[in-house]
Design a protein around this motif. Sequence first.
Motif, PDB file in Angstrom:
ATOM      1  N   ALA A  70       0.819  -1.211   0.000  1.00 14.32           N
ATOM      2  CA  ALA A  70       0.000   0.000   0.000  1.00 14.32           C
ATOM      3  C   ALA A  70       0.856   1.265   0.000  1.00 14.32           C
ATOM      4  O   ALA A  70       0.451   2.297  -0.516  1.00 14.32           O
ATOM      5  CB  ALA A  70      -0.944   0.006   1.199  1.00 14.32           C
ATOM      6  N   TYR A  71       2.052   1.192   0.595  1.00 13.06           N
ATOM      7  CA  TYR A  71       2.940   2.363   0.656  1.00 13.06           C
ATOM      8  C   TYR A  71       3.390   2.733  -0.750  1.00 13.06           C
ATOM      9  O   TYR A  71       3.866   1.895  -1.515  1.00 13.06           O
ATOM     10  CB  TYR A  71       4.156   2.036   1.525  1.00 13.06           C
ATOM     11  N   LEU A  72       3.247   4.013  -1.111  1.00 13.38           N
ATOM     12  CA  LEU A  72       3.677   4.498  -2.423  1.00 13.38           C
ATOM     13  C   LEU A  72       4.792   5.529  -2.287  1.00 13.38           C
ATOM     14  O   LEU A  72       5.896   5.333  -2.794  1.00 13.38           O
ATOM     15  CB  LEU A  72       2.500   5.102  -3.187  1.00 13.38           C
ATOM     16  N   VAL A  73       4.521   6.644  -1.621  1.00 13.05           N
ATOM     17  CA  VAL A  73       5.490   7.728  -1.445  1.00 13.05           C
ATOM     18  C   VAL A  73       5.366   8.240  -0.027  1.00 13.05           C
ATOM     19  O   VAL A  73       4.255   8.285   0.536  1.00 13.05           O
ATOM     20  CB  VAL A  73       5.222   8.876  -2.446  1.00 13.05           C
ATOM     21  N   GLY A  74       6.495   8.634   0.570  1.00 14.61           N
ATOM     22  CA  GLY A  74       6.444   9.155   1.929  1.00 14.61           C
ATOM     23  C   GLY A  74       7.598  10.090   2.240  1.00 14.61           C
ATOM     24  O   GLY A  74       8.601  10.139   1.522  1.00 14.61           O
ATOM     25  N   SER A  75       7.451  10.834   3.314  1.00  4.99           N
ATOM     26  CA  SER A  75       8.504  11.728   3.776  1.00  4.99           C
ATOM     27  C   SER A  75       9.756  10.949   4.132  1.00  4.99           C
ATOM     28  O   SER A  75       9.688   9.778   4.551  1.00  4.99           O
ATOM     29  CB  SER A  75       8.038  12.507   5.014  1.00  4.99           C
ATOM     30  N   ASP A  76      10.894  11.601   3.977  1.00  9.52           N
ATOM     31  CA  ASP A  76      12.144  10.991   4.417  1.00  9.52           C
ATOM     32  C   ASP A  76      12.146  10.930   5.941  1.00  9.52           C
ATOM     33  O   ASP A  76      11.667  11.830   6.614  1.00  9.52           O
ATOM     34  CB  ASP A  76      13.322  11.829   3.912  1.00  9.52           C
ATOM     35  N   GLY A  77      12.679   9.853   6.495  1.00 10.92           N
ATOM     36  CA  GLY A  77      12.755   9.724   7.945  1.00 10.92           C
ATOM     37  C   GLY A  77      11.650   8.881   8.546  1.00 10.92           C
ATOM     38  O   GLY A  77      11.713   8.554   9.739  1.00 10.92           O
ATOM     39  N   LEU A  78      10.635   8.525   7.771  1.00 12.15           N
ATOM     40  CA  LEU A  78       9.607   7.629   8.285  1.00 12.15           C
ATOM     41  C   LEU A  78      10.181   6.226   8.416  1.00 12.15           C
ATOM     42  O   LEU A  78      11.060   5.822   7.663  1.00 12.15           O
ATOM     43  CB  LEU A  78       8.392   7.594   7.363  1.00 12.15           C
ATOM     44  N   LYS A  79       9.671   5.475   9.365  1.00 12.92           N
ATOM     45  CA  LYS A  79      10.086   4.082   9.556  1.00 12.92           C
ATOM     46  C   LYS A  79       8.989   3.179   9.016  1.00 12.92           C
ATOM     47  O   LYS A  79       7.822   3.289   9.409  1.00 12.92           O
ATOM     48  CB  LYS A  79      10.325   3.810  11.044  1.00 12.92           C
ATOM     49  N   VAL A  80       9.352   2.310   8.083  1.00  9.08           N
ATOM     50  CA  VAL A  80       8.396   1.377   7.481  1.00  9.08           C
ATOM     51  C   VAL A  80       8.894  -0.035   7.745  1.00  9.08           C
ATOM     52  O   VAL A  80       9.974  -0.419   7.297  1.00  9.08           O
ATOM     53  CB  VAL A  80       8.266   1.614   5.965  1.00  9.08           C
ATOM     54  N   GLU A  81       8.136  -0.809   8.486  1.00 10.23           N
ATOM     55  CA  GLU A  81       8.574  -2.159   8.839  1.00 10.23           C
ATOM     56  C   GLU A  81       7.417  -3.137   8.738  1.00 10.23           C
ATOM     57  O   GLU A  81       6.263  -2.788   8.951  1.00 10.23           O
ATOM     58  CB  GLU A  81       9.166  -2.181  10.248  1.00 10.23           C
ATOM     59  N   SER A  82       7.732  -4.366   8.380  1.00  9.81           N
ATOM     60  CA  SER A  82       6.718  -5.412   8.318  1.00  9.81           C
ATOM     61  C   SER A  82       6.273  -5.771   9.731  1.00  9.81           C
ATOM     62  O   SER A  82       7.078  -5.787  10.663  1.00  9.81           O
ATOM     63  CB  SER A  82       7.277  -6.660   7.624  1.00  9.81           C
ATOM     64  N   CYS A  83       4.990  -6.030   9.872  1.00 11.95           N
ATOM     65  CA  CYS A  83       4.472  -6.421  11.193  1.00 11.95           C
ATOM     66  C   CYS A  83       3.257  -7.313  10.985  1.00 11.95           C
ATOM     67  O   CYS A  83       2.597  -7.271   9.943  1.00 11.95           O
ATOM     68  CB  CYS A  83       4.102  -5.194  12.031  1.00 11.95           C
TER      69      CYS A  83
END
Length: 269
Positions: free
Chosen positions: A140-153
């Motif tokens: 679902a993630y497409l574009v985001g701000s730098d510095g965000l943390k994206v991790e599988s859960c």
Amino acid sequence: GEAAMSYNNLQAVEEGEKVPLIGVSDEQLKLSLLGSKDFPLVEAVLQSGCSVCAEPGRLIQLPEGVHFHTIFGDGTEAGFMATAGKAISRAFAGESVVLARFTNDSDEEQLLRFGTVIPGNIIPLKLEDYGCTIIAQGGAYLVGSDGLKVESCFKQRLGAAFFGGESFILQKIQGEGVVLLQGGGAVIKEELSPQRPSIRIDTGCLVAFTDGLEYNVAMAGGLKSWLFGGEGIFLATISLAPGQSQGSVWVESFPFTKYIKRIKSSYPH
């Protein structure tokens, strides 16, 4: 908010017209949508010295002066040779995912463009409006701000992840900034409240939900339904946790995985 207002205006927008996403833009990164609502193109104006992250493979246009490199969802660098192995091990460990970071090394603002791979809608979110955390389905993630943390859960035992649907993985997107999510077909936002504390939907139609909500997967029907019923076997129930008074759930009408299954069923190998 303003983002929702700008986004809803897309319904009356002709193809090719630009719709600024005012509520999720700032001085470093200005985001707009172009094209039709169902096949949107994301335009990002990036200021000098600033960065933006995206799902790998979504870039359409890269200007001179902007360089990109691969990072893990926790922000650490991903070396070229080690990327694949580490990404696989981290994904199975539930640690992180792989992103592309684009940095404007020039002295002027630069224009980047990104696209989606499925027909559907873009969901612009300012994470501070949702407690700085959103849980989204994998992809679902497409574009985001730098510095965000994206991790599988996993919001449920492993059985929910592996039996609730193919490649059913949930990602936690955390931090201060903005994120654009992509959903298949029409996307609606459902609100949970004490008067309506839960919602039950097909697992494949879940796009995202706010942090802290309880999540469970159950088989719909018995074994006979499972064997002969085809799609829609597993349902996700998303509920307010004890003490919670509100929550949001985003639901899509066009689960891309089911579309692929339908195509595969017509062409047996």
